[in-house]
Design a protein around this motif. Structure first.
Motif, PDB file in Angstrom:
ATOM      1  N   PRO A 149      22.308  15.071  13.095  1.00 39.82           N
ATOM      2  CA  PRO A 149      22.208  13.997  14.772  1.00 39.82           C
ATOM      3  C   PRO A 149      21.923  15.089  15.437  1.00 39.82           C
ATOM      4  O   PRO A 149      21.818  16.105  15.752  1.00 39.82           O
ATOM      5  N   HIS A 150      21.103  14.053  16.099  1.00 38.44           N
ATOM      6  CA  HIS A 150      19.942  14.851  17.233  1.00 38.44           C
ATOM      7  C   HIS A 150      20.467  14.431  18.511  1.00 38.44           C
ATOM      8  O   HIS A 150      20.715  13.836  19.157  1.00 38.44           O
ATOM      9  N   GLN A 151      21.036  15.109  18.367  1.00 32.41           N
ATOM     10  CA  GLN A 151      22.083  15.789  20.107  1.00 32.41           C
ATOM     11  C   GLN A 151      21.148  16.273  20.277  1.00 32.41           C
ATOM     12  O   GLN A 151      21.178  17.879  19.999  1.00 32.41           O
ATOM     13  N   VAL A 152      20.824  16.883  22.335  1.00 27.90           N
ATOM     14  CA  VAL A 152      20.599  17.619  23.051  1.00 27.90           C
ATOM     15  C   VAL A 152      21.258  17.383  24.199  1.00 27.90           C
ATOM     16  O   VAL A 152      21.147  16.043  24.469  1.00 27.90           O
ATOM     17  N   ASP A 153      20.879  18.149  25.000  1.00 30.80           N
ATOM     18  CA  ASP A 153      21.093  17.903  26.405  1.00 30.80           C
ATOM     19  C   ASP A 153      20.234  17.748  26.840  1.00 30.80           C
ATOM     20  O   ASP A 153      19.085  17.068  26.833  1.00 30.80           O
ATOM     21  N   ALA A 154      20.038  16.178  27.473  1.00 33.96           N
ATOM     22  CA  ALA A 154      19.536  15.723  28.378  1.00 33.96           C
ATOM     23  C   ALA A 154      18.470  16.218  29.574  1.00 33.96           C
ATOM     24  O   ALA A 154      17.313  15.852  29.102  1.00 33.96           O
ATOM     25  N   LYS A 199      22.486  -1.719  23.838  1.00 31.49           N
ATOM     26  CA  LYS A 199      23.846  -1.832  24.274  1.00 31.49           C
ATOM     27  C   LYS A 199      24.623   0.350  24.363  1.00 31.49           C
ATOM     28  O   LYS A 199      25.192   0.466  25.748  1.00 31.49           O
ATOM     29  N   ASN A 200      24.250   1.066  23.973  1.00 33.04           N
ATOM     30  CA  ASN A 200      24.373   2.136  23.347  1.00 33.04           C
ATOM     31  C   ASN A 200      23.536   2.866  23.926  1.00 33.04           C
ATOM     32  O   ASN A 200      23.733   4.188  23.421  1.00 33.04           O
ATOM     33  N   ILE A 201      21.955   2.973  24.203  1.00 31.78           N
ATOM     34  CA  ILE A 201      20.958   3.965  24.811  1.00 31.78           C
ATOM     35  C   ILE A 201      21.679   5.006  25.461  1.00 31.78           C
ATOM     36  O   ILE A 201      21.076   5.902  25.176  1.00 31.78           O
ATOM     37  N   GLU A 202      22.617   4.686  26.320  1.00 31.36           N
ATOM     38  CA  GLU A 202      22.877   5.507  26.815  1.00 31.36           C
ATOM     39  C   GLU A 202      23.601   7.008  26.446  1.00 31.36           C
ATOM     40  O   GLU A 202      23.854   8.148  26.868  1.00 31.36           O
ATOM     41  N   LYS A 203      23.921   6.387  25.484  1.00 31.95           N
ATOM     42  CA  LYS A 203      24.665   7.387  24.191  1.00 31.95           C
ATOM     43  C   LYS A 203      24.124   8.401  23.412  1.00 31.95           C
ATOM     44  O   LYS A 203      24.133   9.598  22.889  1.00 31.95           O
ATOM     45  N   LEU A 204      22.471   8.178  23.071  1.00 35.48           N
ATOM     46  CA  LEU A 204      21.319   8.668  22.685  1.00 35.48           C
ATOM     47  C   LEU A 204      21.493   9.702  22.908  1.00 35.48           C
ATOM     48  O   LEU A 204      21.338  10.475  24.089  1.00 35.48           O
ATOM     49  N   GLY A 205      21.579  10.849  22.136  1.00 36.27           N
ATOM     50  CA  GLY A 205      21.300  12.559  22.174  1.00 36.27           C
ATOM     51  C   GLY A 205      22.971  13.151  22.436  1.00 36.27           C
ATOM     52  O   GLY A 205      22.318  14.577  22.588  1.00 36.27           O
TER      53      GLY A 205
END
Length: 771
Positions: A257-262, A392-398
C-alpha cells in the motif's frame, strides 16, 4: 580375570584421553591445539586459535532493493520522483542502464541473493504459490548458498532489514523449521516481513526468528527499517570493528500500500496535474539528458487499455493526480530514510570503504488497476461506482486507512521508456530496472554510465570479486554449485568493455523471453490459453533497445534459433513445466495443510495469514469455551485487519463477531449478555456461492452468499445474511491470525488494538464444514 578386564578398560580410557588432549580442535576453525598440556599450570603453555579474518581491507557491502519501481521513477534515472540519496550515489558511482530483473519480486530476490537463476533455486514464482516441481516449490536449495552465507564464511557480519519473501509459507511459524528463514540462509539478524507486502503503519514484523508486536506504532515502516539498520551497524562496528558487514536493505516502498505522511506527498501537490502522457514525454527528455537512454530513443505507444489523459473527466484527473502525489512522496520518503543509513556510515568513517549496490525496482511498476485501489471491495465495483467511492474517500489516500496502488496509467508512465508492467516477464517494462554501484575506494570514475547487459544474478559474483573473497566449496557440509551470474567488476574501469553476460532467459506465468548478444525473442502469454498458440516476437536491442519493432517475420531463422535456445535454457534451469495459473488449494500450502479441524491455544504467537487457517469462500465453524466473569472482555480470535478480516470478541458482556470488507464492517451480536461460569461459544459461517456474482457486481449489487450464526451453549442467539464481499475478503493476505488479541490494525471499529482478552478461555477450534 576381573582385575585384568578393569585394568584394560582403564588403560583404554587413559589412551583415549591422551589422544583427545593432544589433538584438541578449535570449535570454529578445526585447528589443532598448539600449546602444551602438562600436569600443572607451570608445566603447561596456553594457546588460542587465531581469530578468523575477512579478506584484507574488505569493504562493507550494502544492498538496497526498492520494491515495484519502474525505470522512469527515480530522478537518478530521469524520473520525476525526487531521490537525492540515489542521485548522490549515482553521481559518485556508476549507473548501469541495461540491468535486468526477473519481472517479479520473489524470483528477483532469490536470484539477487544466490547469484543463480530464479527457477534454478526453485523460486519460479512465490512461496505462497508453490507447486511440486523443482523450479516452483519455493524452497531455496542448500547447494546454492546465498551471498549472506558466502560472506559469513568470509567472516562478515550479516544482517537484513525489510522484505524477505523467500521462506516457504508453511514454515513461517513460531516452530519453524528455520532453515529457510533469513537466519538459516546466512543472516545473523533479520528485521522485516515474509510476505510480498505489508502495511506501512501496522506492519507484520519479525525479528530474527520471532514475530514481534510494535503496537501502538508511531513510526512509518521505512523509518523503522532505517532505525534498525543503523542499530545493527552501530553494534557491529562497536563490538567487532575489525569485521566488515553485509546489510541487505529491502524497502516496502513503493509496493502497495502507498502509505506515507502527508508532508511527503504534499511536496508534489499539483506536480502531476498535466497527467501521465506529459509525464512520459518529460521523463524521456530527462533520461536522454542524463545519458541513460539512447539519444534517438522513441517512446512506444501508450498501452491500448490506458486512456489518454485529456479524455478523462475532471473528477478522474483530480483523483488520479492525488494517487500519483502519494506514490511519489512514498519513494522520496524511502530515499530519505535510506539516506539516514548512508549519512550514518559517513559519520562513523565507513562510507568510503562501503560498496552500495542500489537496485531501483525488483521489477517494473505494478500493473495495478484502471482506477487505482483503496481496498479490495471498492475495486470490485463497477467502473463509475469505483470512481465515486474513491472520490468520497480521497482524504484517506496515503493514510493507514487506504491499501492503495496507483492507476495503471501512472504505473505504465513510471516504466518509461518501456512497454508493459511488472509480471510481464517478456517485456522491458517488467524486467528493465536501474542499477547503481557506489564504491569510493574501488571506483575511480564518478557519475559514469555503463551500458553492458547485466542481470540480477550478477550481483552476488560481483560482490565476491570485489571483496577478493573465497567461494566456499561446502557450506554446512553441502558441496556448493557455482554462480550462474557474471561479475560486473570488469566494467568498472572500462565503459567500452564487451558484456560478459550474453545469454539470459526470463519466465513469469508463461510470459517469457530469451536474450542473446543483443537479440531478444519474447512472447506475451495470455493466461488460460494454450501455450501452443503463443506468438513469439523478435527484437534487435542493439538498434531498438525498448522493443518497438517486431522483426519476427523478417528474420524467422533468428527467431527459431532463439526459441531453441530458450528451450535448452528452460530444461537446464527448471523453467519447465510452464504454469500460467496458480493451482487451487491455498489451504494445502499453509502450516495446517488440508486439515478439516484446527486447534489454537490462548497465548500463541501471531500466525501469518497465508500460513494459518484459510477462510476464503468456504463454510466453517469457530468455537471455544470461556470461563466468563462479569467484566471480562476482549478478542477471542481474529484474522486480518482494517482492510479485510474477521474477529470474534466479547464486549459489554455480549458475544460479537465483526466481518470487515475494507469499506463495510458488519457486526453480528448476541441478543443477550453472557451468563457467568463456563460458557460454550461458536460462530458458524455458512457459505453459499452465488450463481450470478459477476453480473450482480456489475450492477453494484453485493450478492447474498449464505448466512452467519452465533451460538451460546448450543442455542442460536443471532443470525444474519452474509454477502459475497464478506466471503471473498476474509483476510486473504494482510495482517495476521491472533488468538486472544487483535494485533496490528483492528478488524472492528468497536475496539482499539490489541484489545487483549482479560479472562481465560479454552482453545479455539476451527472446523471446515462440508460443502
Amino acid at each position: 580375570m576381573k582385575f585384568i578386564q578393569v585394568h584394560k578398560k582403564r588403560m583404554f580410557a587413559f589412551a583415549v584421553s591422551i589422544f583427545f588432549t593432544q589433538t584438541t580442535f578449535s570449535q570454529n576453525t578445526q585447528e589443532v591445539f598448539q600449546g602444551k598440556i602438562g600436569k600443572t599450570l607451570a608445566d603447561s603453555k596456553e594457546w588460542w586459535p587465531a581469530k578468523p579474518q575477512a579478506p584484507k581491507n574488505a569493504p562493507n557491502i550494502v544492498y538496497l532493493l526498492i520494491d515495484d519501481a519502474g525505470f522512469g521513477t527515480s530522478s537518478a534515472f530521469g524520473g520525476l520522483m525526487h531521490t537525492p540519496t540515489l542521485d548522490s550515489l549515482a553521481n559518485n558511482g556508476l549507473r548501469y542502464t541495461n540491468f535486468h530483473t526477473t519481472g517479479i519480486c520473489s524470483p528477483t530476490r532469490a536470484a539477487l541473493l544466490t547469484g543463480r537463476n530464479s527457477h534454478s533455486v526453485h523460486m519460479g514464482l512465490f512461496p505462497v504459490t508453490a507447486t511440486g516441481f523443482p523450479g516452483y516449490d519455493g524452497r531455496l536449495p542448500d547447494d546454492k548458498a546465498t551471498i549472506a552465507q558466502i560472506l559469513k564464511a568470509n567472516n562478515y557480519s550479516t544482517f537484513a532489514v525489510g522484505k524477505y519473501h523467500l521462506t516457504p509459507i508453511n514454515e513461517v511459524s513460531a516452530v519453524g523449521p528455520f532453515d529457510r528463514w533469513p537466519s538459516g540462509k546466512g543472516f545473523e539478524h533479520f528485521y522485516g516481513w515474509h510476505l510480498g507486502h505489508t502495511e506501512q503503519y501496522h506492519p507484520n514484523l519479525y525479528e530474527d526468528n520471532s514475530v514481534i508486536d510494535i503496537e501502538p506504532n508511531t513510526k512509518h515502516l521505512s523509518t523503522l527499517l532505517a532505525d534498525k539498520a543503523i542499530k545493527y551497524i552501530a553494534n557491529q562496528k562497536s563490538l567487532a570493528p575489525e569485521k566488515p558487514f553485509f546489510l541487505y536493505f529491502a524497502t516496502g516502498a513503493i509496493h502497495s500500500p502507498h502509505q506515507v505522511d502527508a508532508k511527503w506527498s504534499d511536496l508534489y501537490k499539483g506536480k502531476f496535474d498535466k497527467g501521465w502522457d506529459w509525464y512520459r514525454e518529460e521523463v524521456l527528455a530527462r533520461q536522454k539528458k542524463l545519458g541513460v537512454v539512447p539519444a534517438n530513443a522513441v517512446l512506444p505507444a501508450r498501452d491500448a487499455k490506458v486512456p489518454a489523459w485529456e479524455s478523462l473527466s475532471e473528477g478522474e484527473k483530480k483523483l488520479y493526480a492525488r494517487y500519483m502525489e502519494i506514490y511519489a512522496g512514498f519513494l522520496t520518503h524511502a530515499d530519505y530514510e535510506f539516506g539516514r543509513v548512508v549519512n550514518y556510515l559517513k559519520e562513523i568513517g565507513q562510507l568510503d570503504n562501503t560498496v552500495i549496490v542500489a537496485i531501483i525496482g525488483d521489477n517494473g511498476s505494478s500493473p495495478s488497476t484502471k482506477h487505482g485501489t483503496i481496498n479490495g471491495y471498492i475495486s470490485s465495483l463497477e467502473n463509475k461506482k469505483q470512481i465515486e467511492e474513491a472520490i468520497k474517500n480521497i482524504e484517506k489516500l496515503g493514510t493507514e486507512h487506504a491499501f492503495q496502488d496507483a492507476p495503471y496509467g501512472w504505473t505504465q508512465a513510471t516504466n518509461t521508456p518501456f512497454r508493459q508492467w511488472k509480471v510481464d516477464g517478456n517485456s522491458e517494462g517488467g524486467t528493465h530496472n536501474p542499477l547503481i554501484i557506489f564504491y569510493p575506494k574501488g571506483i575511480k570514475e564518478k557519475g559514469g554510465i555503463r551500458n553492458q547487459y547485466s542481470y540480477v544474478n550478477d550481483i552476488a559474483p560481483t560482490t565476491l570479486e570485489l571483496i577478493k573473497g573465497e567461494f566456499p566449496q561446502t557450506i554446512n557440509g553441502v558441496t556448493q554449485k557455482p554462480f550462474e551470474g557474471k561479475s560486473l567488476v570488469y566494467s568498472f574501469e572500462n565503459a567500452q568493455a564487451k558484456s560478459t553476460h550474453t545469454v539470459q532467459h526470463n519466465e513469469i506465468k508463461g510470459k517469457r523471453s530469451i536474450y542473446k548478444d543483443g537479440w531478444k525473442a519474447a512472447v506475451y502469454h495470455e493466461p488460460g490459453t494454450d501455450f501452443k498458440n503463443d506468438v513469439w516476437e523478435l527484437y534487435n536491442q542493439n538498434e531498438d533497445f525498448n522493443d518497438r519493432i517486431d522483426l519476427a517475420k523478417k528474420y524467422p531463422e533468428k527467431l527459431k534459433e532463439l526459441q531453441d535456445l530458450f528451450d535448452q535454457e528452460a530444461y537446464k534451469y527448471n523453467v519447465y513445466p510452464l504454469q500460467d495459473t496458480t493451482p487451487s488449494g491455498e489451504r494445502k500450502r499453509s502450516i495446517f495443510g488440508n486439515s478439516d479441524k484446527i486447534v489454537l491455544y490462548q497465548g500463541i504467537d501471531q500466525i501469518l495469514n497465508f500460513s494459518g487457517p484459510q477462510f476464503i469462500q468456504t463454510s466453517f465453524k469457530i468455537s471455544t469455551e470461556v470461563d466468563y466473569v462479569k467484566g471480562n472482555e476482549g478478542i477471542l480470535f481474529s484474522t486480518g485487519g482494517s482492510f479485510e478480516g474477521l474477529s470474534l470478541f466479547i464486549k459489554d458482556g455480549k458475544f460479537q463477531v465483526a466481518n470487515n470488507t475494507g469499506t463495510i464492517i458488519r457486526h453480528l451480536e448476541a441478543d443477550k449478555v453472557l451468563p457467568a461460569g463456563k460458557v460454550k461459544l461458536s460462530y458458524q459461517f455458512n457459505y453459499q456461492p452465488p450463481t450470478d456474482a459477476k453480473s450482480l457486481i456489475a450492477q453494484n449489487i453485493d450478492p447474498e452468499s449464505g448466512n452467519a450464526e452465533l451460538y451460546i451453549n448450543g442455542q442460536l442467539v443471532a443470525k444474519r445474511t452474509i454477502y459475497y464481499s464478506e466471503a471473498k475478503y476474509i483476510a486473504f493476505y494482510k495482517d495476521g491470525v491472533d488468538v486472544g488479541a487483535d494485533l496490528n490494525s483492528p478488524v472492528s471499529n468497536r475496539y482499539e488494538t490489541p484489545f487483549k482478552y482479560n479472562g481465560k478461555f479454552d482453545k479455539i477450534t476451527i472446523e471446515y464444514l462440508p460443502k
